[in-house]
Design a protein around this motif. Structure first.
Motif, PDB file in Angstrom:
ATOM      1  N   TYR A   1       0.860  -1.178   0.000  1.00 26.70           N
ATOM      2  CA  TYR A   1       0.000   0.000   0.000  1.00 26.70           C
ATOM      3  C   TYR A   1       0.899   1.231   0.000  1.00 26.70           C
ATOM      4  O   TYR A   1       1.782   1.368   0.864  1.00 26.70           O
ATOM      5  N   GLY A   2       0.701   2.132  -0.972  1.00 25.90           N
ATOM      6  CA  GLY A   2       1.560   3.299  -1.013  1.00 25.90           C
ATOM      7  C   GLY A   2       1.193   4.283  -2.093  1.00 25.90           C
ATOM      8  O   GLY A   2       0.370   3.993  -2.968  1.00 25.90           O
ATOM      9  N   MET A   3       1.822   5.446  -2.024  1.00 24.07           N
ATOM     10  CA  MET A   3       1.655   6.518  -3.001  1.00 24.07           C
ATOM     11  C   MET A   3       2.796   6.431  -4.014  1.00 24.07           C
ATOM     12  O   MET A   3       3.964   6.404  -3.638  1.00 24.07           O
ATOM     13  N   THR A   4       2.465   6.425  -5.290  1.00 29.56           N
ATOM     14  CA  THR A   4       3.481   6.259  -6.317  1.00 29.56           C
ATOM     15  C   THR A   4       4.529   7.353  -6.272  1.00 29.56           C
ATOM     16  O   THR A   4       5.720   7.093  -6.492  1.00 29.56           O
ATOM     17  N   ASP A   5       4.129   8.593  -5.963  1.00 32.96           N
ATOM     18  CA  ASP A   5       5.084   9.700  -6.008  1.00 32.96           C
ATOM     19  C   ASP A   5       5.748   9.983  -4.656  1.00 32.96           C
ATOM     20  O   ASP A   5       6.357  11.027  -4.464  1.00 32.96           O
ATOM     21  N   SER A   6       5.648   9.049  -3.728  1.00 33.73           N
ATOM     22  CA  SER A   6       6.295   9.194  -2.418  1.00 33.73           C
ATOM     23  C   SER A   6       7.630   8.469  -2.403  1.00 33.73           C
ATOM     24  O   SER A   6       7.710   7.287  -2.777  1.00 33.73           O
ATOM     25  N   GLY A   7       8.666   9.152  -1.955  1.00 31.71           N
ATOM     26  CA  GLY A   7       9.975   8.519  -1.852  1.00 31.71           C
ATOM     27  C   GLY A   7       9.974   7.370  -0.865  1.00 31.71           C
ATOM     28  O   GLY A   7      10.596   6.327  -1.100  1.00 31.71           O
TER      29      GLY A   7
ATOM     30  N   SER B   1      -3.337   6.893  -0.663  1.00 30.78           N
ATOM     31  CA  SER B   1      -2.806   8.240  -0.512  1.00 30.78           C
ATOM     32  C   SER B   1      -3.175   8.872   0.820  1.00 30.78           C
ATOM     33  O   SER B   1      -4.324   8.774   1.279  1.00 30.78           O
ATOM     34  N   SER B   2      -2.202   9.527   1.406  1.00 32.64           N
ATOM     35  CA  SER B   2      -2.471  10.300   2.621  1.00 32.64           C
ATOM     36  C   SER B   2      -3.099  11.647   2.281  1.00 32.64           C
ATOM     37  O   SER B   2      -3.659  12.307   3.150  1.00 32.64           O
ATOM     38  N   ARG B   3      -3.042  12.047   1.018  1.00 30.52           N
ATOM     39  CA  ARG B   3      -3.555  13.357   0.630  1.00 30.52           C
ATOM     40  C   ARG B   3      -5.058  13.359   0.377  1.00 30.52           C
ATOM     41  O   ARG B   3      -5.684  14.401   0.424  1.00 30.52           O
ATOM     42  N   ASP B   4      -5.642  12.193   0.085  1.00 29.37           N
ATOM     43  CA  ASP B   4      -7.090  12.156  -0.183  1.00 29.37           C
ATOM     44  C   ASP B   4      -7.878  11.540   0.972  1.00 29.37           C
ATOM     45  O   ASP B   4      -9.081  11.293   0.846  1.00 29.37           O
ATOM     46  N   GLY B   5      -7.198  11.304   2.085  1.00 22.48           N
ATOM     47  CA  GLY B   5      -7.884  10.781   3.261  1.00 22.48           C
ATOM     48  C   GLY B   5      -7.962   9.275   3.343  1.00 22.48           C
ATOM     49  O   GLY B   5      -8.484   8.731   4.327  1.00 22.48           O
ATOM     50  N   THR B   6      -7.455   8.568   2.340  1.00 22.50           N
ATOM     51  CA  THR B   6      -7.547   7.108   2.319  1.00 22.50           C
ATOM     52  C   THR B   6      -6.909   6.473   3.548  1.00 22.50           C
ATOM     53  O   THR B   6      -7.439   5.517   4.116  1.00 22.50           O
ATOM     54  N   THR B   7      -5.778   7.024   3.966  1.00 19.89           N
ATOM     55  CA  THR B   7      -5.051   6.408   5.078  1.00 19.89           C
ATOM     56  C   THR B   7      -5.702   6.667   6.436  1.00 19.89           C
ATOM     57  O   THR B   7      -5.254   6.117   7.447  1.00 19.89           O
ATOM     58  N   ARG B   8      -6.740   7.520   6.464  1.00 16.29           N
ATOM     59  CA  ARG B   8      -7.423   7.793   7.724  1.00 16.29           C
ATOM     60  C   ARG B   8      -8.766   7.060   7.814  1.00 16.29           C
ATOM     61  O   ARG B   8      -9.485   7.214   8.798  1.00 16.29           O
TER      62      ARG B   8
END
Length: 201
Positions: free
Chosen positions: A4-10, A32-39
């Motif tokens: 599970y991860g964001m493609t553009d995250s290092g 993505s942590s930016r769209d609220g998925t991780t919460r």
């Protein structure tokens, strides 16, 4: 396994790069942590810290934290030495990445890259992250003047961990031409078998 991860995250790139170099098959689940998925409750049930990356093993267990995932994936492979001291040196660089490199290089990149972070990109914060990042790159430079890879003569997960945010540090305003040993090391990591870029295509 599932990653599970964001493609553009290092941080999420680290395990993807390790698995590519080791030829380990996996399923990528864009999270993505930016769209609220991780919460969301279903994700928090997997990782209470609500962050990515997260590795789901075939038996249903989970491993969070990018460098912990790297150590798990590298066990018994060419990317993690068996000898006690050499293994400790690899871990030393993994801790360095999280405490002395990522908080400056990766944070500065995020401040400049993501619109939702723009309000945090004050002149003081940008100056602080630039200074701290250059200090971290200087530490890497000293080591890479002495050895081809961070933990010695062989490629390891220490290199994968620090490659993730160093290879595009130019996007964060760092001048990598000031660090020729680091620049040479980046090419060696890229020439190592199985290498894949962070962004597909």
């Amino acid at each position: 396994m599932k990653l599970y991860g964001m493609t553009d995250s290092g941080n999420c790139y680290k395990p993807r790069l390790a698995m590519a170099k080791l030829g380990i098959p996996y399923e990528h689940v864009e999270t993505s942590s930016r769209d609220g998925t991780t919460r969301k409750p279903d994700y928090l049930a997997k990782n209470a810290n609500g962050k990515v990356p997260l590795l789901e093993l075939d038996d249903g267990r989970f491993i969070a934290e990018s460098n912990a995932i790297l150590l798990y994936l590298a066990e018994g492979t060419r990317l993690l030495p068996e000898e006690r001291y050499e293994r400790a040196v690899v871990c030393q660089w993994l801790f360095f990445e999280q405490y002395s490199h990522e908080p400056y290089v990766a944070v500065r990149r995020a401040l400049l890259k993501y619109p939702e972070r723009a309000k945090l990109a004050t002149p003081e914060r940008l100056a602080e992250t630039l200074e701290g990042g250059n200090r971290a790159l200087g530490v890497m430079e000293q080591q890479l003047e002495r050895s081809p890879f961070l933990a010695g003569a062989a490629m390891s997960v220490a290199d994968i961990s620090l490659y993730a945010y160093t290879h595009d540090a130019g996007e964060a305003g760092f001048d990598l031409t000031a660090f020729p040993a680091v620049s040479g090391w980046l090419k060696r990591v890229e020439n190592d078998p199985g290498h894949v870029p962070m962004m597909p295509g």
